[in-house]
Design a protein around this motif. Structure first.
Motif, PDB file in Angstrom:
ATOM      1  N   HIS A 136      52.791  38.357  41.747  1.00 17.35           N
ATOM      2  CA  HIS A 136      52.085  38.676  42.982  1.00 17.35           C
ATOM      3  C   HIS A 136      52.751  37.961  44.147  1.00 17.35           C
ATOM      4  CE1 HIS A 136      48.711  38.895  45.875  1.00 17.35           C
ATOM      5  NE2 HIS A 136      48.399  39.999  45.207  1.00 17.35           N
ATOM      6  N   LYS A 138      51.577  36.304  46.582  1.00 19.16           N
ATOM      7  CA  LYS A 138      51.064  34.950  46.831  1.00 19.16           C
ATOM      8  C   LYS A 138      51.708  33.944  45.886  1.00 19.16           C
ATOM      9  CE  LYS A 138      46.533  36.148  48.759  1.00 19.16           C
ATOM     10  NZ  LYS A 138      45.059  36.037  48.595  1.00 19.16           N
ATOM     11  N   THR A 139      51.921  34.354  44.644  1.00 16.47           N
ATOM     12  CA  THR A 139      52.577  33.479  43.673  1.00 16.47           C
ATOM     13  C   THR A 139      54.029  33.238  44.058  1.00 16.47           C
ATOM     14  OG1 THR A 139      51.154  34.362  41.927  1.00 16.47           O
ATOM     15  CG2 THR A 139      53.097  33.137  41.226  1.00 16.47           C
ATOM     16  N   LYS A 169      53.423  43.933  41.417  1.00 19.34           N
ATOM     17  CA  LYS A 169      52.119  43.468  40.958  1.00 19.34           C
ATOM     18  C   LYS A 169      51.183  43.464  42.155  1.00 19.34           C
ATOM     19  CE  LYS A 169      49.841  39.904  38.188  1.00 19.34           C
ATOM     20  NZ  LYS A 169      49.985  38.605  37.472  1.00 19.34           N
ATOM     21  N   GLN A 172      46.270  39.941  41.951  1.00 14.94           N
ATOM     22  CA  GLN A 172      46.456  38.594  41.418  1.00 14.94           C
ATOM     23  C   GLN A 172      45.524  38.389  40.230  1.00 14.94           C
ATOM     24  OE1 GLN A 172      46.172  35.559  44.442  1.00 14.94           O
ATOM     25  NE2 GLN A 172      47.832  34.393  43.508  1.00 14.94           N
ATOM     26  N   THR A 173      46.073  37.855  39.158  1.00 19.14           N
ATOM     27  CA  THR A 173      45.314  37.696  37.917  1.00 19.14           C
ATOM     28  C   THR A 173      45.227  36.227  37.533  1.00 19.14           C
ATOM     29  OG1 THR A 173      47.335  38.039  36.632  1.00 19.14           O
ATOM     30  CG2 THR A 173      45.953  39.965  37.048  1.00 19.14           C
ATOM     31  N   CYS A 191      47.273  46.286  36.937  1.00 16.33           N
ATOM     32  CA  CYS A 191      47.678  45.425  38.066  1.00 16.33           C
ATOM     33  C   CYS A 191      49.156  45.602  38.415  1.00 16.33           C
ATOM     34  CB  CYS A 191      47.370  43.960  37.763  1.00 16.33           C
ATOM     35  SG  CYS A 191      48.366  43.225  36.471  1.00 16.33           S
TER      36      CYS A 191
END
Length: 243
Positions: A136, A138-139, A169, A172-173, A191
């Motif tokens: 993701h 953000k990651t 992706k 977020q997981t 996702c």
């Protein structure tokens, strides 16, 4: 140049000094003679870090002699055709992979990719296109890089085949390693997005990740490709056995 970039560059230089390419074992740092063919020392080789023995024909997990697939692949079929994982996710190997993933040890991408490449060559696997498990946004911003993409790009050079950034992706997981088996299977559902279906039509595709445990992530991505690709292969640095 920002303070963060200065720290990263300094750290990379220190890594080059401590683990100069072609001289040091990627696990323990001991001197070795033939880095190109075997980037680990004889001591580490004897510690059971290599994923060798009788393995599941689908997911590459060590299984009992006489069995063809593991219990997990027998119960729940996979959308990919075969997996390749040169290492076991334990001991020094686990420590090195965690450094690669979380501690900016990007210099490990090349030797890790070489180990995967050697496994593919052993089975004479033909690859047309290479993909990486996406993370993701953000990651990526937090970590600064996608370790699976680094591996895929190195494999692209070794295999002389294109790496295509066509996976995304969009959700977020939770961290897979913090979840029990059944929750891991549902955590990554729906996702991922395949942005270019035409690029993989009739192709032999390799999807690259860092560690394989339940195969949930790689299988979820394979679901997106199975109607278009000819063969779907998956690869990771290491196999974290469930048994």
């Amino acid at each position: 140049m920002t303070l963060k970039n200065i720290i990263i560059k300094t750290k990379d230089k220190l890594c080059d000094i401590l683990y100069p390419n072609g001289l040091k074992c990627i696990f323990c740092g001991r001197d070795i003679l033939d880095f190109e063919n075997k980037p680990y020392c004889e001591h580490c080789e004897k510690l059971g870090l290599l994923n060798v023995g009788h393995k599941c024909e689908r997911c590459d997990m060590i299984i009992k002699e006489g069995n063809i697939v593991c219990d997990f692949c027998g119960i729940r079929s996979k959308c990919f055709d075969k997996a390749f994982c040169p290492l076991n996710y334990e001991g020094y190997a686990k420590n090195s992979i965690l450094k690669f993933k979380n501690d900016n040890a990007r210099y490990l991408a090349k030797p890790f990719a070489k180990l995967i490449y050697q496994r593919l060559k052993e089975d004479n696997i033909k690859i047309d296109i290479i993909l990486a498990v996406p993370i993701h946004e953000k990651t990526r911003k937090k970590r600064g890089y996608n370790q699976s993409e680094l591996l895929a790009r190195e494999l692209s050079v070794l295999l002389n085949r294109p790496y295509l950034p066509i996976l995304e992706k969009n959700k977020q997981t939770q961290d897979q390693k913090k979840l029990p088996y059944r929750e891991r299977l549902t955590n990554v559902e729906q996702c991922f997005v395949l942005k270019d279906k035409n690029a993989i039509k009739g192709k032999n595709v390799l999807i690259v990740d860092d560690v394989m445990t339940t195969c949930a992530t790689l299988n979820e991505i394979s679901k997106l490709l199975v109607s278009y690709a000819d063969m779907i292969y998956v690869a990771a640095i290491a196999r974290d056995n469930l048994q």
